[in-house]
Design an enzyme around this catalytic site. Structure first.
Site, mmCIF file in Angstrom:
data_model
loop_
_atom_site.group_PDB
_atom_site.id
_atom_site.type_symbol
_atom_site.label_atom_id
_atom_site.label_comp_id
_atom_site.label_asym_id
_atom_site.label_seq_id
_atom_site.Cartn_x
_atom_site.Cartn_y
_atom_site.Cartn_z
ATOM 1 N N ASP A 203 0.797 -1.231 0.000
ATOM 2 C CA ASP A 203 0.000 0.000 0.000
ATOM 3 C C ASP A 203 0.831 1.284 0.000
ATOM 4 O O ASP A 203 0.644 2.192 0.825
ATOM 5 C CB ASP A 203 -0.962 0.016 1.203
ATOM 6 C CG ASP A 203 -2.063 -1.019 1.063
ATOM 7 O OD1 ASP A 203 -1.743 -2.175 0.724
ATOM 8 O OD2 ASP A 203 -3.226 -0.674 1.289
ATOM 9 N N HIS B 295 3.982 4.277 9.178
ATOM 10 C CA HIS B 295 3.980 2.861 8.768
ATOM 11 C C HIS B 295 5.343 2.375 8.287
ATOM 12 O O HIS B 295 5.557 1.173 8.139
ATOM 13 C CB HIS B 295 2.979 2.609 7.634
ATOM 14 C CG HIS B 295 1.567 2.908 8.014
ATOM 15 N ND1 HIS B 295 0.938 2.283 9.059
ATOM 16 C CD2 HIS B 295 0.661 3.780 7.488
ATOM 17 C CE1 HIS B 295 -0.304 2.758 9.173
ATOM 18 N NE2 HIS B 295 -0.493 3.668 8.228
HETATM 19 C C1 FKS Z 1 -7.649 1.715 0.646
HETATM 20 C C2 FKS Z 1 -6.709 0.871 1.485
HETATM 21 C C3 FKS Z 1 -5.533 1.703 1.852
HETATM 22 C C4 FKS Z 1 -3.539 1.847 3.141
HETATM 23 C C5 FKS Z 1 -3.820 2.860 4.174
HETATM 24 C C6 FKS Z 1 -2.588 3.673 4.500
HETATM 25 C C7 FKS Z 1 -2.874 4.663 5.580
HETATM 26 C C8 FKS Z 1 -1.751 5.640 5.766
HETATM 27 C C9 FKS Z 1 -1.907 6.536 6.966
HETATM 28 C C10 FKS Z 1 -0.775 7.539 6.978
HETATM 29 F F1 FKS Z 1 -0.848 8.297 8.056
HETATM 30 F F2 FKS Z 1 0.381 6.937 6.980
HETATM 31 F F3 FKS Z 1 -0.842 8.336 5.946
HETATM 32 N N1 FKS Z 1 -4.694 1.083 2.803
HETATM 33 N N2 FKS Z 1 -9.026 1.377 0.853
HETATM 34 O O1 FKS Z 1 -3.113 7.245 6.936
HETATM 35 O O2 FKS Z 1 -1.913 5.825 8.161
HETATM 36 ZN ZN ZN Z 2 -3.951 6.738 8.658
#
Ligand code: FKS
Ligand code: ZN
Length: 685
Positions: free
Chosen positions: A94, A137
């Protein structure tokens, strides 16, 4: 003291984006930064901040949290073709790469370092860095979840190394688990990592077993990793505040950080497509405020996620407003935590009861351990068609947070002749301010718009000093009611009488509610607690014989070597939740002559209470406490309280009295609940 707030932002960090189709990554767009920044500009907040330039983190900085191999690999990405970038990306989860992301990632980490430098050198008190890519992450040797370098982990290590910071608290209120931060510090007792995150019994990304409440840290770091899994969506302000009052703050105060970081992701706010939570942007004003008296106010907020541009921008503004010292808006509809939140709360408190003395008394886990649910749920349902899910993604609406107008007069003081007016305060209450209406009221007991006084305080103008003081107090309270003055401080001859008088006056107006916080043994008359227009919390050393009711809460704490921790824990887990749920229009903070509180504890109390009633705190102190005027005024003006040092275990009898009060009151005050057996708010969560 009064120092500024740093804002660190550089447009350069908007110069990368997803270059191919990837549904997992399409929400991470440059507009997240531009819209947040524009909203800060429009609300005039940018002009009030100290603008600090970004810098590129050096290799040495990055290596504080990453491996050389990983850094070298990322270094090559600016020269890769689109196909190479796609392939490079594939080894991680991701996340996407772009020819300019390495540059931006160095700026994002460098922004966090600039923030640390500004705060640690005293250039500013606190600050926020608006950055892309986010960081929490990313792991030692892996990009993950839109993150390349772990901005906050690097900055925490840097602060330790460069400034000799001993204890660092990282509060991760993003809705995703910052597993990268957890891994970085899980065996390190000098860094306390707290994260709440959407979990749904391990069904929500990143779907890790180690995001659950029982991941408490390893080896020497046991206890210094605190995970709060949200197992349902739709969490509200009450759920967030209750975790702060009953887990994070007690542990954080016991830990006593020298520096606080916030992994400030706003995908935990309403409207966010990832989080699907229902906490409104103004809750971040309170979360921020509640952290601002730790570490002497040294707080560094670094942006992480947030994908609903409106909600994101509003939440960023609420955070920056608060960092600047503006009073938080009154929290709306705090109707107590939901059942699922209570389950999580219970599990976390129970998992950490060996690690923190503030949680020692927490109830043991119920026999049906929650973790069994995770395994059971593992392979069921969960096959919601992706397209269907997207279609059902409803647009959510919420009212824009109210404008935060800070009155031109922040703090007014009513002082006897000969006591100097503290810097920055407005002197209030010379005889010219005598309001004839109030004098009449004092004498005869009636003023238009207010019910007559129940008692005749001064038969004659025999005590003309007292008369003028009381009249000034009323005038002050009325100006606070109209939001012309934010807070006030009065040194009075008879603190009990002044308290009674102000309460009767303020509570007689229709929409007012007064939270009276009284420190000391003085008698508080019970007749002011009948009608729900006042909630009285009294801290004293003597057992109270007053009648026990929903609106009178006598907190009896023993004097002794551990009185500080007993008191602080009572403030965090009893007074604050009561105060938040009661939602007063005025906080009347009364320091009796025998309060027995040390200055730093008193200032913590004063500081924390200002999160209520839009900062409308009126402090009453007895003549003779002149030495306390300056520090109290400075707290009312927004200066952080000095830190208390690491707290000892509270006395068992103090814990017992607070616990039995919570037990008695939790049916009436839902924010006092901490276990799943309690009913919780009436929605399906
Ligand atoms: C979409 C699935 C996405 C990944 C989510 C990543 C979140 C990143 C975060 C950061 F702060 F790092 F930006 N999956 N439906 O928000 O935690
Ligand atoms: Zn997030």
């Amino acid at each position: 003291m009064r120092m500024g707030t740093a804002l660190i932002y550089d447009e350069e960090m908007t110069n990368y984006k997803l270059l191919w189709v990837d549904p997992a990554c399409k929400i991470e767009v440059p507009e997240r930064l531009t819209v947040s920044h524009e909203t800060l500009v429009k609300s005039g907040l940018v002009d009030r901040c100290v603008s600090v330039p970004v810098r590129e983190a050096t290799d040495a900085d990055i290596l504080l949290a990453h491996s050389e191999e990983y850094l070298e690999a990322v270094k090559k990405t600016p020269y890769m073709t689109l196909e190479d970038l796609k392939e490079f990306t594939l080894q991680y989860g991701d996340v996407y790469f772009h020819p300019n992301i390495y540059h931006c990632a160095k700026l994002a980490a460098g922004a966090a370092l600039q923030l640390v430098d500004s705060v640690m050198t005293g250039k500013v008190r606190n600050g926020m860095a608006l950055v892309r890519p986010p960081g929490h992450h990313s792991m030692r040797s892996a990009a993950n979840g839109f993150c390349v370098f772990n901005n906050v982990a690097i900055a925490a290590r840097y602060a330790k190394q460069t400034y000799g910071v001993k204890r660092v608290l990282i509060v991760d209120w993003d809705i995703h688990h910052g597993q990268g931060v957890q891994y970085c510090f899980e065996d390190d007792p000098s860094v306390l990592y707290f994260s709440w995150h959407r979990y749904e019994h391990q069904k929500f990304w990143p779907q890790l077993r180690e995001s659950d409440f029982d991941a408490v840290g390893k080896e020497k770091g046991v206890g210094f990793n605190v995970n709060v899994p949200w197992n349902k969506v739709g969490m509200q302000n009450s759920d967030y505040l209750s975790v702060f009052c009953h887990v994070l703050l007690p542990v954080a105060y016991e830990f006593c950080p020298d520096l606080v970081f916030v992994c400030a992701g706003f995908d935990s706010a309403i409207g966010d497509p990832e989080g699907e939570m229902c906490a409104t942007p103004d809750v971040f004003a309170h979360l921020t405020h509640l952290l601002m008296n730790l570490a002497g106010g040294k707080l560094c907020a670094v942006l992480e996620g947030g994908y609903n541009l409106t909600s994101l921008a509003q939440s960023v503004c609420q955070t920056v407003h608060t960092l600047l010292g503006d009073p938080a808006p009154r929290p709306a509809n705090l109707n107590g935590p939901c059942k699922s939140a209570l389950e999580s709360l219970h599990c976390v408190r129970s998992a950490h009861r060996q690690n923190w003395s503030c949680l020692k008394h927490a109830a043991d886990l119920p026999t049906s351990d929650i973790s069994t649910k995770r395994i059971k749920l593992g392979d069921e349902e969960d096959t919601v068609d992706k397209a269907e899910e997207e279609e059902s993604a409803q647009e959510v609406f919420w009212p824009e947070p109210p404008g935060r107008v800070t009155p031109t007069v922040r703090t007014a003081v009513v002082l006897p002749d000969g006591v100097a007016c503290p810097d920055g305060c407005k002197h209030f209450g010379s005889t010219e301010d005598l309001d004839p209406l109030v004098v009449d009221k004092l004498k005869y007991g009636a003023v238009v718009g207010h019910a007559p006084l129940k008692e005749n305080f001064l038969g004659d103008a025999e005590h003309s000093d007292a008369l003028s003081t009381l009249s000034s107090l009323i005038a002050l309270a009325e100006k606070m009611e109209k939001n012309e003055i934010c807070s006030g401080l009065a040194l009075v001859h008879d603190v009990s009488m002044a308290m009674k008088f102000v309460v009767q006056h303020v509570a007689s107006a229709p929409r007012n509610r007064v939270l009276v916080v009284c420190v000391g043994d003085g008698k508080v008359m019970s007749n002011i607690t009948e009608d729900g227009k006042t909630l009285v919390v009294q801290f004293s050393n003597k057992d109270s014989d007053e009648q026990k009711c929903k609106h009178y809460v006598p907190v009896c704490l023993k004097k002794g070597h551990s009185e500080v921790s007993g008191f602080v824990q009572a403030v965090l887990s009893l007074l604050l939740p009561l105060g938040y749920e009661y939602d007063p229009s005025l906080v009347l903070l009364v320091r009796m002559p025998d309060s027995g509180l040390s200055e730093s504890v008193w200032l913590q109390l004063t500081g924390l209470l200002q999160g209520l009633a839009q900062g409308h705190t009126l402090v009453l102190m007895q003549e003779g406490e002149e030495a306390c005027v300056g520090p109290t005024a400075s707290s009312l003006l927004g200066d952080p309280a000095p830190s208390l040092g690491q707290l000892l275990a509270p006395l068992p009898e103090d814990v017992q009295s607070v616990e039995s009060l919570r037990h008695r009151l939790k049916a009436d005050w839902k924010l006092l609940q901490t276990t799943a057996e309690e009913t919780g708010r009436g929605d399906e969560n």
